[in-house]
Design an enzyme around this catalytic site. Structure first.
Site, PDB file in Angstrom:
ATOM      1  N   CYS A  55      -1.940  -2.702  -4.849  1.00  0.00           N
ATOM      2  CA  CYS A  55      -1.323  -2.220  -6.089  1.00  0.00           C
ATOM      3  C   CYS A  55      -2.016  -2.812  -7.314  1.00  0.00           C
ATOM      4  O   CYS A  55      -2.062  -4.035  -7.495  1.00  0.00           O
ATOM      5  CB  CYS A  55       0.163  -2.572  -6.086  1.00  0.00           C
ATOM      6  SG  CYS A  55       0.962  -2.460  -7.708  1.00  0.00           S
ATOM      7  N   CYS A  58       0.196  -4.905  -9.536  1.00  0.00           N
ATOM      8  CA  CYS A  58       0.442  -6.223  -8.938  1.00  0.00           C
ATOM      9  C   CYS A  58      -0.741  -7.153  -9.179  1.00  0.00           C
ATOM     10  O   CYS A  58      -0.575  -8.337  -9.503  1.00  0.00           O
ATOM     11  CB  CYS A  58       0.680  -6.090  -7.434  1.00  0.00           C
ATOM     12  SG  CYS A  58       2.007  -4.951  -6.989  1.00  0.00           S
ATOM     13  N   CYS A 196      14.192   1.965 -10.960  1.00  0.00           N
ATOM     14  CA  CYS A 196      13.114   1.081 -11.427  1.00  0.00           C
ATOM     15  C   CYS A 196      13.453   0.468 -12.789  1.00  0.00           C
ATOM     16  O   CYS A 196      13.650   1.184 -13.780  1.00  0.00           O
ATOM     17  CB  CYS A 196      11.808   1.876 -11.510  1.00  0.00           C
ATOM     18  SG  CYS A 196      10.503   1.106 -12.492  1.00  0.00           S
ATOM     19  N   CYS A 199      11.004   1.280 -15.576  1.00  0.00           N
ATOM     20  CA  CYS A 199      11.183   2.665 -16.038  1.00  0.00           C
ATOM     21  C   CYS A 199      12.326   2.744 -17.041  1.00  0.00           C
ATOM     22  O   CYS A 199      12.241   3.462 -18.041  1.00  0.00           O
ATOM     23  CB  CYS A 199      11.468   3.591 -14.860  1.00  0.00           C
ATOM     24  SG  CYS A 199      10.207   3.558 -13.561  1.00  0.00           S
TER      25      CYS A 199
END
Length: 446
Positions: A55, A58, A196, A199
């Site tokens: 990711c 990440c 999330c 989000c």
């Protein structure tokens, strides 16, 4: 025994490499074998990052996560779980996007979502807020809800929706191709998940940016949102692995990742940059009637007005040279999305008077802010260099301004459009003096 030890060392090195954190870091590597003991059975407050080694978000978080762990050493525990290696832990805490950060406070069975920024400073602030909340809960005798009951955290269960966000277009498996791929507009598309936390933080910024972008680009740049948990076909098509992910779509081009900031200002700036890069130079409109002036000045932050010499003074070639300079400047400053107008000297005398034009001769130029009814005059030469210096000062909010005479744009006369030709002197009627008796004229005068 030696073979077992060697295998353990190799295994440890492999896990450390994949986990992005090593034993020398202050980040505790959490696994299926130690998570219960280290976190759930602990009295300490824990910040735990759930990540995947592949990711990108990440990977970018890693240095800040390490820095925060060092700063919080002995105060708050900071850990990380490689969800590729420990899928059972990820499943237990319903981890569906990376990185997800959770706060394990007083009630370790119900951790809270971390909703703050991803810099080391923001992480430390969030940890201390959660710790303060935990201490207050213990002081008041409350047994649960610590480690995130205050300080801006919530349970993470509130559903994200584009409902009520009038300028954010809800995109689905059914309408995505028609609106985004087959349309002529530029799109910034957010792929989100309702659970999330990042989000949710982005949602108000995204909605505010959508409204501003729609207004400033007249709808040519649009902001959309895809619930990736519902429309999994779109999520799969574009390789969405973390939330929120923002992609830019332009007709005929492959989508690219949006890498900018996530504030309203950052999003708007990127949208306007893309709009101006793809937009033609603004049109230079002749001031033919009141409707033209009203549309140009009221729909733009500034309208740039040029008063050019009479056609008899310059001819077509001279006028076209002035208009060419204006076109170059309009293209140079097209990102500002100003309106551009011109008129012939004497055609709009009331406007010239309201703007104080005339004292500097022709050609002349003024910039009008119709909302504030203020204007600025070009004091330099009507040339690329002179106009550029004038407009550059305006773009930085500098330069002297004056109120428009009368407090409003005056009545605009309706005139015929220039035909692109040289001017002609008016034809005078021939006067036949053959029948005039000059003696009678002299008598009358006497």
């Amino acid at each position: 025994m030696a073979r077992i030890l060697l295998g353990a060392v190799v295994c440890s090195l492999f896990v450390a490499a994949r986990c992005m954190y090593s034993a020398s870091d202050d980040v505790v590597s959490l696994t299926a074998s130690n998570f219960q003991r280290e976190v759930v059975q602990s009295d300490s407050l824990w910040l735990v990052e759930f990540y995947a080694p592949w990711c990108g978000h990440c990977q970018r978080l890693t240095p800040d996560w390490k820095k925060a762990a060092t700063a919080l050493k002995g105060i708050v525990k900071v850990g990380a779980v490689d969800c590729d290696q420990h899928k059972a832990i990820a499943g237990q805490y319903e981890i569906r996007g990376f990185p997800t950060i959770k706060i394990f406070g007083a009630n370790k069975n119900k951790p809270d979502d971390y909703q703050g920024g991803r810099t080391s400073e923001a992480i430390v602030d969030g940890a201390l807020n959660a710790l303060r909340s935990l201490v207050k809960d213990r002081l008041s005798g409350r047994g649960g809800g610590g480690g995130g009951g205050g300080g801006g955290y919530d349970s993470g269960k509130q559903q994200r929706s584009t409902g009520g966000k009038k300028d954010v277009v809800e995109l689905t498996d059914d309408n995505f191709d028609r609106l985004v791929l087959n349309g002529d507009d530029i799109w910034l598309v957010e792929f989100f998940a309702p659970w999330c936390g990042h989000c949710k933080n982005l949602e108000p910024e995204w909605a505010a940016a959508a409204s501003e972008v729609a207004d400033q680009t007249k709808g040519r740049v649009k902001l959309g949102a895809v619930d990736a948990t519902v429309h999994q076909g779109l999520s799969s098509r574009y390789g969405i692995r973390g939330f929120p992910t923002i992609k830019i779509f332009q007709k005929g081009e492959e989508p690219v990742d949006y890498e900018g900031g996530r504030t309203r200002a950052d999003i708007v700036a990127r949208a306007l940059d893309m709009f101006s890069e793809n937009a033609p130079a603004p049109e230079i409109s002749e001031m033919l009637n009141e409707a033209v002036v009203k549309k140009t000045c009221e729909e733009h932050q500034l309208c740039i007005v040029a008063v050019l010499p009479h056609i008899l003074d310059t001819g077509a070639s001279g006028r076209n040279a002035y208009l060419e300079v204006m076109l170059k400047m309009a293209d140079k400053y097209k990102k500002k999305m100003w309106g551009w107008l011109w008129t012939e000297a004497g055609a709009q005398l009331d406007l010239e008077t309201a703007l104080g034009i005339g004292g500097f001769g022709y050609p002349a130029m003024a910039a009008i802010n119709a909302r504030k009814m203020k204007f600025a005059l070009l004091k330099g030469s009507f040339s690329e260099q002179g106009i550029n210096e004038f407009l550059r000062e305006l773009s930085f909010g500098r330069g002297s301004t004056s109120p428009v005479g009368g407090g409003a744009i005056p009545k605009i006369n309706t005139v015929e459009a220039w035909d692109g030709k040289d001017g002609e002197l008016p034809v005078e009627d021939d006067i036949d003096l053959s029948d005039v008796d000059l003696d009678d004229i002299e008598k009358d005068e006497l």
